[in-house]
Scaffold this active site. Structure first.
Site, short mmCIF file in Angstrom:
data_model
loop_
_atom_site.label_atom_id
_atom_site.label_comp_id
_atom_site.label_asym_id
_atom_site.label_seq_id
_atom_site.Cartn_x
_atom_site.Cartn_y
_atom_site.Cartn_z
CB SER A 250 -28.33 -14.16 -17.02
OG SER A 250 -29.58 -13.58 -17.33
CE LYS A 251 -30.03 -18.88 -10.67
NZ LYS A 251 -28.90 -18.31 -9.95
NE ARG A 252 -32.15 -10.70 -17.85
CZ ARG A 252 -32.10 -10.44 -19.14
NH1 ARG A 252 -33.21 -10.26 -19.82
NH2 ARG A 252 -30.94 -10.34 -19.76
#
Ligand code: GLU
Length: 487
Positions: A250-252
């Protein structure tokens, strides 16, 4: 043993324009493209835009731009599902007529209450078949009420659905856990399942290579193929991509849109190589493979079953390798827009192309991304360096020694005629001995004085490209700074 690929290969990338393409989407596109190119087949682009509410403005363009950036050219398309509604209606009608589907009038409220109750009873959410067996009378009443029905598939209540996945082998689902899934929504748009099956059939798709998350939809697709008496394509579900912490990417994890990698100065060649290794490998060892090598060697047999781990450090390393493979001219050309965008505004624009070409080899050795170039190179462009004066003494010299050393350096350098790296070295090395300083301390001092930083490209080459005037000015500037600390 290589899988026997008999029929002519036609594969597709079928993104939904519900967001900008991310790494996982493009990895799917790449595997399809490599498979097509390896087998001399066709790669088709199909936009699955049947979810009107979730459509994102600009997503279609972004999908095409990302594919083009990576060099994943498509042979057909883009086809848009939203332009093919009559085809889906025709097949839905056929399924209704042949008793494989039925109209469902249930209101969203009823479905929600049903779902809540199933949850309370810890049952999997599933349509209860309420509209499967409506009497003629009930049907007539509902039709007259003006409610727009959906079309649902009549999933067999018993038995199993099995298919052969080219990566996972035989996969079996019990039919009783499958839903009477919707084929046509009340807005007249098909669902993913219906449109996807119809298009794969009508576009003559031979192999469906798609993300693992679609595995659980495949039994429903198989049931549709059976009901329609169509030959299904072969399926291959690609392993998931996880972050280093083994959570879904994910973006994380810094894994944002593909376009962001472009903006961050990754090369499409490096990106292709990196993405190819997310789930596929040549031999568990080889990391660097050109596009030609990937096409030559790509096979589904070497696609793993287990999740691939996204490793940003590896991507940076690989990008650095590809950056260093560029000719100095290419590197300078690609770095220029990043320099123009990100160098401090004090630096006059337009930038001097000749100067860029001259200094970039120093930076090319070090940069892992093109976006790092301005920050690695800014001292080569600025007239006045901004740095913490304390850095001049950070190597362990006291201010008197530092002043003395810089003064001696200035005296020597003023006399230099041939301002190049080897002459500078032949003067400055002996000077360290004369000053009774280790080269580490002496050169460290000169590095800070001429570049404003403790880590920079090799000192003599850097001084050579900076030129005599700039170096002498900076050395004199450093002298002033130190005398200020002293007083
Ligand atoms: N539209 C689906 C997606 O966005 C396609 C899945 C498939 O390839 O069947 O990924």
């Amino acid at each position: 043993m290589e899988f026997v690929v008999e029929a002519k290969v036609r594969v597709r990338f079928a993104p939904s324009p519900t967001g900008y393409p991310h790494l996982g989407n493009i990895r799917t596109a790449l595997f399809n493209w490599l498979f097509a190119r390896h087998h001399g087949g066709k790669f088709i682009l199909r936009i699955e835009d049947t979810d009107v509410a979730r459509k994102v403005e600009g997503a279609v363009e972004m999908i095409q731009d990302s594919l083009s950036w990576l060099g994943l050219g498509w042979d057909e398309g883009p086809y848009f599902q939203s332009q093919r509604l009559p085809i889906y209606h025709e097949v839905a009608n056929r399924l209704l007529k042949e008793n494989h589907a039925y109209l469902c009038y249930c209101s969203p409220e009823r479905l929600e209450t049903m779902r809540q109750e199933q949850m309370k009873r810890h049952q999997p959410p599933k349509y209860d078949g309420h509209c499967r067996n409506l009497t003629q009378q009930e049907k007539a009443r509902l039709e007259a009420s003006g409610v727009n029905p959906v079309v649902r598939f009549k999933t067999p209540a018993a038995g199993e659905t099995t298919f052969h996945d080219l990566i996972r082998g035989a996969v079996t689902f019990r039919n009783d856990i499958l839903n009477d899934f919707v084929l046509l929504k009340s807005d007249g748009y098909p669902t993913y399942h219906l449109a996807n099956v119809i298009d794969d059939h009508s576009m003559d798709i031979s192999h469906v290579l798609r993300a693992d998350e679609w595995l659980s939809s495949t039994p429903q697709h198989m049931l549709l193929y059976q009901a329609l008496n169509w030959q299904p394509p072969q399926f291959a579900h690609l392993p998931m991509i996880l972050g280093p912490d083994r959570a879904k990417l994910s973006k994380r994890h810094g894994a944002t849109n593909i376009a962001d990698y472009h903006l961050q100065g990754y090369l499409p060649t490096a990106m292709m190589n990196f993405l190819a290794l997310l789930g596929w490998s040549l031999d568990d060892r080889t990391e660097l493979l050109s596009q030609e090598e990937l096409i030559k060697h790509f096979s589904l047999e070497r696609v793993g079953k287990t999740a691939a781990i996204f490793n940003k450090d590896k991507l940076e390393w690989m990008n650095g390798v590809y950056l260093r493979k560029l000719s100095p001219e290419e590197f300078a050309k690609l770095a220029t827009p990043f320099l123009s965008r990100d160098l401090p505004s004090l630096v006059k624009r337009p930038l001097d192309e000749n100067y860029i070409r001259q200094i970039m080899p120093l930076i090319q050795e070090r940069a892992k991304t093109l976006a790092e170039v301005p920050q690695l190179a800014d001292f080569l462009f600025l007239d006045d360096l901004q740095y913490d004066t304390g850095l001049l003494l950070s190597g362990g010299l006291d201010s008197a020694q530092a002043i003395n050393s810089i003064e001696a350096t200035v005296q020597k350098l003023e006399l230099v005629q041939d301002w190049d790296a080897s002459s500078l070295e032949s003067i400055l090395r002996p000077l360290a001995t004369e000053l009774n300083l280790s080269t580490r301390k002496f050169f460290g001092l000169l590095r800070v004085a001429t570049t404003g930083r403790t880590a920079a490209p090799p000192l003599f080459q850097t001084m050579a490209v900076l030129g005599k005037d700039k170096c002498l000015n900076r050395l004199r500037g450093a002298l002033q700074r130190i005398s200020l600390i002293k007083s």
